[in-house]
Design a protein around this motif. Structure first.
Motif, PDB file in Angstrom:
ATOM      1  N   ILE B 102       0.882  -1.181   0.000  1.00 46.83           N
ATOM      2  CA  ILE B 102       0.000   0.000   0.000  1.00 46.83           C
ATOM      3  C   ILE B 102       0.910   1.217   0.000  1.00 46.83           C
ATOM      4  O   ILE B 102       1.625   1.486   0.970  1.00 46.83           O
ATOM      5  N   GLY B 103       0.923   1.881  -1.106  1.00 46.17           N
ATOM      6  CA  GLY B 103       1.775   3.050  -1.256  1.00 46.17           C
ATOM      7  C   GLY B 103       0.959   4.324  -1.177  1.00 46.17           C
ATOM      8  O   GLY B 103      -0.183   4.324  -0.713  1.00 46.17           O
ATOM      9  N   GLY B 104       1.564   5.401  -1.636  1.00 45.61           N
ATOM     10  CA  GLY B 104       0.929   6.715  -1.533  1.00 45.61           C
ATOM     11  C   GLY B 104      -0.350   6.830  -2.337  1.00 45.61           C
ATOM     12  O   GLY B 104      -1.342   7.381  -1.870  1.00 45.61           O
ATOM     13  N   GLN B 105      -0.350   6.304  -3.556  1.00 48.00           N
ATOM     14  CA  GLN B 105      -1.506   6.537  -4.422  1.00 48.00           C
ATOM     15  C   GLN B 105      -2.191   5.268  -4.897  1.00 48.00           C
ATOM     16  O   GLN B 105      -3.166   5.356  -5.635  1.00 48.00           O
ATOM     17  N   ASP B 106      -1.652   4.118  -4.578  1.00 55.43           N
ATOM     18  CA  ASP B 106      -2.351   2.908  -5.003  1.00 55.43           C
ATOM     19  C   ASP B 106      -2.012   1.739  -4.084  1.00 55.43           C
ATOM     20  O   ASP B 106      -1.208   1.873  -3.164  1.00 55.43           O
ATOM     21  N   CYS B 107      -2.667   0.638  -4.323  1.00 49.47           N
ATOM     22  CA  CYS B 107      -2.317  -0.566  -3.570  1.00 49.47           C
ATOM     23  C   CYS B 107      -2.276  -1.741  -4.537  1.00 49.47           C
ATOM     24  O   CYS B 107      -2.947  -1.724  -5.574  1.00 49.47           O
ATOM     25  N   LYS B 108      -1.443  -2.700  -4.184  1.00 48.47           N
ATOM     26  CA  LYS B 108      -1.241  -3.850  -5.064  1.00 48.47           C
ATOM     27  C   LYS B 108      -1.169  -5.126  -4.233  1.00 48.47           C
ATOM     28  O   LYS B 108      -0.679  -5.100  -3.103  1.00 48.47           O
ATOM     29  N   VAL B 109      -1.610  -6.195  -4.828  1.00 45.99           N
ATOM     30  CA  VAL B 109      -1.380  -7.519  -4.250  1.00 45.99           C
ATOM     31  C   VAL B 109      -0.682  -8.328  -5.329  1.00 45.99           C
ATOM     32  O   VAL B 109      -1.154  -8.390  -6.465  1.00 45.99           O
ATOM     33  N   ILE B 110       0.475  -8.872  -4.991  1.00 45.60           N
ATOM     34  CA  ILE B 110       1.235  -9.665  -5.968  1.00 45.60           C
ATOM     35  C   ILE B 110       1.383 -11.079  -5.413  1.00 45.60           C
ATOM     36  O   ILE B 110       1.933 -11.267  -4.323  1.00 45.60           O
ATOM     37  N   LYS B 111       0.869 -12.033  -6.161  1.00 46.88           N
ATOM     38  CA  LYS B 111       1.045 -13.438  -5.767  1.00 46.88           C
ATOM     39  C   LYS B 111       2.302 -13.925  -6.479  1.00 46.88           C
ATOM     40  O   LYS B 111       2.388 -13.852  -7.719  1.00 46.88           O
ATOM     41  N   ILE B 112       3.274 -14.377  -5.728  1.00 47.78           N
ATOM     42  CA  ILE B 112       4.590 -14.642  -6.336  1.00 47.78           C
ATOM     43  C   ILE B 112       4.563 -15.840  -7.289  1.00 47.78           C
ATOM     44  O   ILE B 112       5.098 -15.770  -8.383  1.00 47.78           O
ATOM     45  N   ASN B 113       3.905 -16.919  -6.875  1.00 45.56           N
ATOM     46  CA  ASN B 113       3.803 -18.065  -7.782  1.00 45.56           C
ATOM     47  C   ASN B 113       2.386 -18.198  -8.304  1.00 45.56           C
ATOM     48  O   ASN B 113       1.579 -18.931  -7.761  1.00 45.56           O
ATOM     49  N   GLY B 114       2.090 -17.468  -9.365  1.00 49.94           N
ATOM     50  CA  GLY B 114       0.749 -17.534  -9.952  1.00 49.94           C
ATOM     51  C   GLY B 114       0.677 -18.628 -10.996  1.00 49.94           C
ATOM     52  O   GLY B 114       1.413 -19.631 -10.930  1.00 49.94           O
ATOM     53  N   LYS B 115      -0.167 -18.412 -11.990  1.00 55.78           N
ATOM     54  CA  LYS B 115      -0.347 -19.384 -13.070  1.00 55.78           C
ATOM     55  C   LYS B 115       0.972 -19.637 -13.790  1.00 55.78           C
ATOM     56  O   LYS B 115       1.684 -18.692 -14.118  1.00 55.78           O
ATOM     57  N   ASN B 116       1.323 -20.863 -14.024  1.00 60.51           N
ATOM     58  CA  ASN B 116       2.576 -21.252 -14.689  1.00 60.51           C
ATOM     59  C   ASN B 116       3.815 -20.751 -13.942  1.00 60.51           C
ATOM     60  O   ASN B 116       4.857 -20.506 -14.539  1.00 60.51           O
ATOM     61  N   ALA B 212       2.892 -13.706   3.613  1.00 66.85           N
ATOM     62  CA  ALA B 212       2.941 -12.562   2.694  1.00 66.85           C
ATOM     63  C   ALA B 212       3.737 -11.436   3.358  1.00 66.85           C
ATOM     64  O   ALA B 212       3.883 -11.412   4.581  1.00 66.85           O
ATOM     65  N   VAL B 213       4.263 -10.541   2.539  1.00 65.97           N
ATOM     66  CA  VAL B 213       5.057  -9.415   3.057  1.00 65.97           C
ATOM     67  C   VAL B 213       4.309  -8.122   2.798  1.00 65.97           C
ATOM     68  O   VAL B 213       3.871  -7.869   1.669  1.00 65.97           O
ATOM     69  N   PHE B 214       4.155  -7.321   3.836  1.00 67.83           N
ATOM     70  CA  PHE B 214       3.425  -6.049   3.743  1.00 67.83           C
ATOM     71  C   PHE B 214       4.446  -4.930   3.499  1.00 67.83           C
ATOM     72  O   PHE B 214       5.316  -4.700   4.336  1.00 67.83           O
ATOM     73  N   THR B 215       4.360  -4.272   2.364  1.00 67.20           N
ATOM     74  CA  THR B 215       5.335  -3.236   2.015  1.00 67.20           C
ATOM     75  C   THR B 215       4.641  -1.897   1.742  1.00 67.20           C
ATOM     76  O   THR B 215       3.419  -1.824   1.693  1.00 67.20           O
ATOM     77  N   GLY B 216       5.478  -0.885   1.547  1.00 72.18           N
ATOM     78  CA  GLY B 216       4.955   0.460   1.299  1.00 72.18           C
ATOM     79  C   GLY B 216       4.830   1.208   2.610  1.00 72.18           C
ATOM     80  O   GLY B 216       4.807   0.602   3.697  1.00 72.18           O
ATOM     81  N   GLY B 217       4.732   2.520   2.523  1.00 75.30           N
ATOM     82  CA  GLY B 217       4.700   3.366   3.721  1.00 75.30           C
ATOM     83  C   GLY B 217       3.573   3.002   4.673  1.00 75.30           C
ATOM     84  O   GLY B 217       3.740   3.070   5.901  1.00 75.30           O
TER      85      GLY B 217
END
Lengths: 325, 256
Positions: B102-116, B212-217
């Motif tokens: 969760i950063g200043g202007q957006d948020c993202k969720v990244i799954k490290i091992n997704g499809k393939n 999971a790792v929580f990053t951003g300010g």
């Protein structure tokens, strides 16, 4: 000069041509207008909500800007209900509307009845339309070749593929001139060396409202080798008659047929990832669930809203997707 | 800490020009030897040069929303923040399954091992709701400092909810709750809950579980971390969560 008749999406264009009308795909005149956002504003000023698909608003604006259109064939089943409401607002102001419905379950009798009804309403016959189909087969075969040259010989860009296939919904209002354009394009690319891009992408979903999508993808080292719906617009010329041709067209029926088509083409064309483009506020956004579940390759869902260049977040999504592939 | 002017061993730098803050890290191949962060402002290139001033390094990679601005005048190459976050998170937590940013202007969720085996990601839509900016606006409206906002929210006597997903409308809703005399800590909790709910939609969509790792300010906010742990009990918060993207960029510089 033949009278023009607007179409809200791909319909059996052979019937329109057999009746002596010139088909005008309202989506095409909207997106190729010198100022597409202004056409969206025309609809919004009339009272269209902000949270309505820009394709629908753009079509309304395009009709208002081109007053020569006073008849429209509207797809009332097999496309979205917003389109239906859009043509109602036009009908409210005197526009003549011819409804055309695709059956959800591909019912052959239903589709045949719809085609008969449309032919009758336009003052022609299915036999005459079949004659037009025969005349168009050569052009449709050329579009098939163009598509094959895109993925198999890698000499055509995703943008070029998109342009020629998407234009086949109304053949840019002049099939003869369009065929000449296709022939000239073939001459132009004769000496072209195969394009060297490592990542092969597929593009599924409605045509994008974004102006720089294909160019940006190529800048980032990837290439679209499959345009799903645009390819469908070009139709398979090797079908059994007019009815067979429009039954094998996947877009207006349930999503199952579309998924089978996408899976087959992804495999055949060596597609490594699929961009599923969805328009903001469009019902296809919900179908994204099924598409993501069904495909075996990574899928990036990309949402577009207003016509024009992509915003930073859309660019980041595409760039990250290519980087990961 | 090594003398920043003297480079007797290889050093790699990462520059993350985010929409709210710009982060610069220097990495010696094993650990971060220096980092700095400042609000991005209107001139990210000058700010980046200021943050880098006096630091010597062998290679640098840029990332973040301003990555294009930094290339090639400051860094010869860039990577997207999605890749940078994955690299940075895996450096500190090699077994991690996902990155929640969760950063200043957006948020993202990244799954490290997704499809393939390829990472899959989700980002919030085109608005500031569910971002650090949203928390900043709400903290200001409620009269809390950004630093204490999460801690105060955790002391909420009530478990309220706000329904608006838009920053502007949510602010109106918060103001109407204030006018009803509701405890501001409870409203603060509701604001945090609304972001956590948005994050959970993305977490569930990607079927993320495990470490999971929580990053951003925003990862410095205790209430946000606590609410996210309801769905991800093994959630990790790095010591300096805002520099994970910059560390990832430095790691990419090392790889080259």
């Amino acid at each position: 000069m033949a009278e023009k008749i607007g179409i809200t999406t791909t319909i059996p264009v052979e019937i329109v041509l057999a009746a002596g009308f010139t088909p005008v795909d309202l989506n095409n005149i909207f997106i190729t207008d010198s100022d597409p956002p202004a056409l969206v504003r025309v609809a919004e000023q009339r009272g269209y909500p902000g949270n309505t698909c820009c394709w629908v608003k753009g079509m309304y604006g395009a009709v208002k800007k081109n007053p020569y259109i006073n008849k429209i064939i509207a797809v009332t089943q097999g496309d979205c209900t917003n389109t239906l409401a859009m043509v109602e607002t036009l009908q409210h102001n005197g526009m003549k509307i011819f409804p055309f419905a695709y059956p959800f379950d591909k019912d052959m009798t239903f589709l045949s009845d719809q085609m008969q009804k449309l032919a009758g309403a336009l003052g022609t016959t299915i036999e005459a339309a079949e004659g037009k189909r025969q005349e168009l087969i050569n052009l449709r075969k050329k579009l098939q070749t163009l598509d094959r040259l895109t993925w198999e010989e890698n000499v055509i860009t995703g943008q070029e593929n998109h342009y020629y296939l998407v234009s086949s919904s109304d053949f840019n209002q002049d099939p003869e001139k369009f065929e000449k354009e296709v022939d000239d394009f073939f001459s132009e690319i004769k000496e072209r060396a195969p394009l060297k891009k490592n990542i092969r992408l597929g593009f599924a979903g409605v045509p994008p409202v974004l102006s720089d999508l294909y160019r940006f993808i190529e800048e980032k080292g990837a290439r679209v080798v499959f345009n799903e719906v645009q390819r469908q617009f070009a139709m398979n010329p090797e079908c059994d008659g007019l009815l067979g041709q429009y039954l094998s067209y996947t877009y207006p029926y349930d999503i199952k047929g579309r998924i089978e088509d996408i899976k087959r083409e992804v495999k055949k064309r060596g597609v490594q990832g699929v961009i599923h483009y969805v328009q903001s506020f469009c019902h296809h956004q919900i179908e994204d669930i099924i598409l993501r579940d069904s495909l075996d390759v990574p899928v990036l869902t990309l949402e577009g809203d207003k016509p024009g260049a992509m915003d930073a977040r859309t660019r980041l999504r595409i760039e990250s997707f290519i980087e990961m592939l | 800490m090594p003398d920043k002017k003297v480079s007797n061993y290889l050093k790699y730098a990462g520059l993350d020009i985010g929409s709210r803050a710009t982060k610069f890290v220097v990495f010696d191949g094993e650990k971060v030897v220096h980092w700095a962060s400042e609000l991005t402002g209107y001139d990210p290139v000058s700010l980046s040069r200021k943050l880098m001033d006096g630091w010597l390094f062998d290679r640098i990679i840029a990332t973040g929303y301003g990555r294009h601005l930094a290339t090639p005048s400051i860094a010869p190459r860039y990577i997207t923040e999605i890749k940078a976050l994955v690299l940075g998170a895996r450096f500190f937590y090699p077994e991690c399954t996902a990155v929640i940013d969760i950063g200043g202007q957006d948020c993202k969720v990244i799954k490290i091992n997704g499809k393939n085996g390829i990472p899959e990601f989700e980002m919030n839509d085109r608005c500031a709701a569910g971002s650090g900016k949203f928390l900043e606006v709400m903290a200001h409206t409620l009269g809390f400092s950004l630093q204490n906002f999460g801690r105060e929210a955790l002391q909420s006597p009530e478990r309220l909810k706000i329904t608006s997903t838009c920053t502007v409308f949510a602010e109106s809703e918060v103001i109407s709750l204030i006018s009803k005399g509701i405890d501001r800590k409870s409203i603060a909790y509701a604001v945090h809950r609304s972001i956590a709910d948005r994050m959970n939609v993305m977490i569930e969509k990607l079927n993320v579980s495990g470490r999971a790792v929580f990053t951003g300010g925003v990862a410095r906010n205790d209430c946000m971390a606590a609410l996210l742990r309801e769905s991800l009990p093994e959630l990790e918060v790095p010591d300096n969560p805002e520099i994970i993207g910059a560390v990832g960029a430095a790691l990419e510089a090392l790889k080259q």
